[in-house]
Design a protein around this motif. Structure first.
Motif, PDB file in Angstrom:
ATOM      1  N   GLN A   1      22.742 -17.677  56.294  1.00  0.00           N
ATOM      2  CA  GLN A   1      23.877 -18.258  55.569  1.00  0.00           C
ATOM      3  C   GLN A   1      23.944 -19.767  55.816  1.00  0.00           C
ATOM      4  OE1 GLN A   1      26.840 -15.534  57.266  1.00  0.00           O
ATOM      5  NE2 GLN A   1      27.583 -15.233  55.187  1.00  0.00           N
ATOM      6  N   LEU A   2      23.752 -20.157  57.062  1.00  0.00           N
ATOM      7  CA  LEU A   2      23.804 -21.570  57.406  1.00  0.00           C
ATOM      8  C   LEU A   2      22.711 -22.349  56.681  1.00  0.00           C
ATOM      9  CD1 LEU A   2      25.181 -23.787  59.040  1.00  0.00           C
ATOM     10  CD2 LEU A   2      23.607 -23.279  60.900  1.00  0.00           C
ATOM     11  N   ASP A   3      21.521 -21.775  56.596  1.00  0.00           N
ATOM     12  CA  ASP A   3      20.430 -22.442  55.891  1.00  0.00           C
ATOM     13  C   ASP A   3      20.769 -22.631  54.412  1.00  0.00           C
ATOM     14  OD1 ASP A   3      18.928 -22.648  58.217  1.00  0.00           O
ATOM     15  OD2 ASP A   3      17.704 -20.875  57.770  1.00  0.00           O
ATOM     16  N   LEU A   4      21.413 -21.631  53.803  1.00  0.00           N
ATOM     17  CA  LEU A   4      21.825 -21.750  52.404  1.00  0.00           C
ATOM     18  C   LEU A   4      22.884 -22.837  52.234  1.00  0.00           C
ATOM     19  CD1 LEU A   4      22.015 -17.997  51.347  1.00  0.00           C
ATOM     20  CD2 LEU A   4      20.340 -19.693  50.591  1.00  0.00           C
ATOM     21  N   ILE A   5      23.835 -22.879  53.165  1.00  0.00           N
ATOM     22  CA  ILE A   5      24.886 -23.897  53.114  1.00  0.00           C
ATOM     23  C   ILE A   5      24.284 -25.284  53.300  1.00  0.00           C
ATOM     24  CG2 ILE A   5      26.941 -24.783  54.315  1.00  0.00           C
ATOM     25  CD1 ILE A   5      27.631 -21.776  54.872  1.00  0.00           C
ATOM     26  N   GLU A   6      23.344 -25.392  54.227  1.00  0.00           N
ATOM     27  CA  GLU A   6      22.680 -26.676  54.454  1.00  0.00           C
ATOM     28  C   GLU A   6      21.971 -27.147  53.185  1.00  0.00           C
ATOM     29  OE1 GLU A   6      19.730 -28.656  57.736  1.00  0.00           O
ATOM     30  OE2 GLU A   6      19.317 -26.597  57.135  1.00  0.00           O
ATOM     31  N   LYS A   7      21.246 -26.258  52.545  1.00  0.00           N
ATOM     32  CA  LYS A   7      20.538 -26.615  51.310  1.00  0.00           C
ATOM     33  C   LYS A   7      21.529 -27.012  50.224  1.00  0.00           C
ATOM     34  CE  LYS A   7      17.191 -24.930  47.907  1.00  0.00           C
ATOM     35  NZ  LYS A   7      17.468 -26.066  47.104  1.00  0.00           N
TER      36      LYS A   7
END
Length: 64
Positions: free
Chosen positions: A46-52
């Motif tokens: 989820q964090l990786d998606l938010i970062e992107k």
């Protein structure tokens, strides 16, 4: 869409926290991500998606 169940404002807050954590520990991105994911009770994925999403949409603090 990034992280089902989270509002845009929540995702922006998480993104901001991630940027701040990475600014505090510039050489330790994995640890920063682990810390922020735990703080907000979300998965690393989820964090990786938010970062992107934050980078793609130029969210603050990147817009300054």
């Amino acid at each position: 869409m990034a992280s089902k169940g989270l509002t845009v404002q929540q995702r922006k807050s998480i993104f901001s926290a991630l940027v701040a954590a990475q600014d505090q520990q510039p050489g330790n991105v994995p640890e920063s991500k682990k810390k922020v994911a735990a703080e907000f009770h979300i998965s690393r994925e989820q964090l990786d998606l938010i970062e992107k999403e934050g980078v793609d949409k130029d969210w603050p603090p990147l817009d300054s």
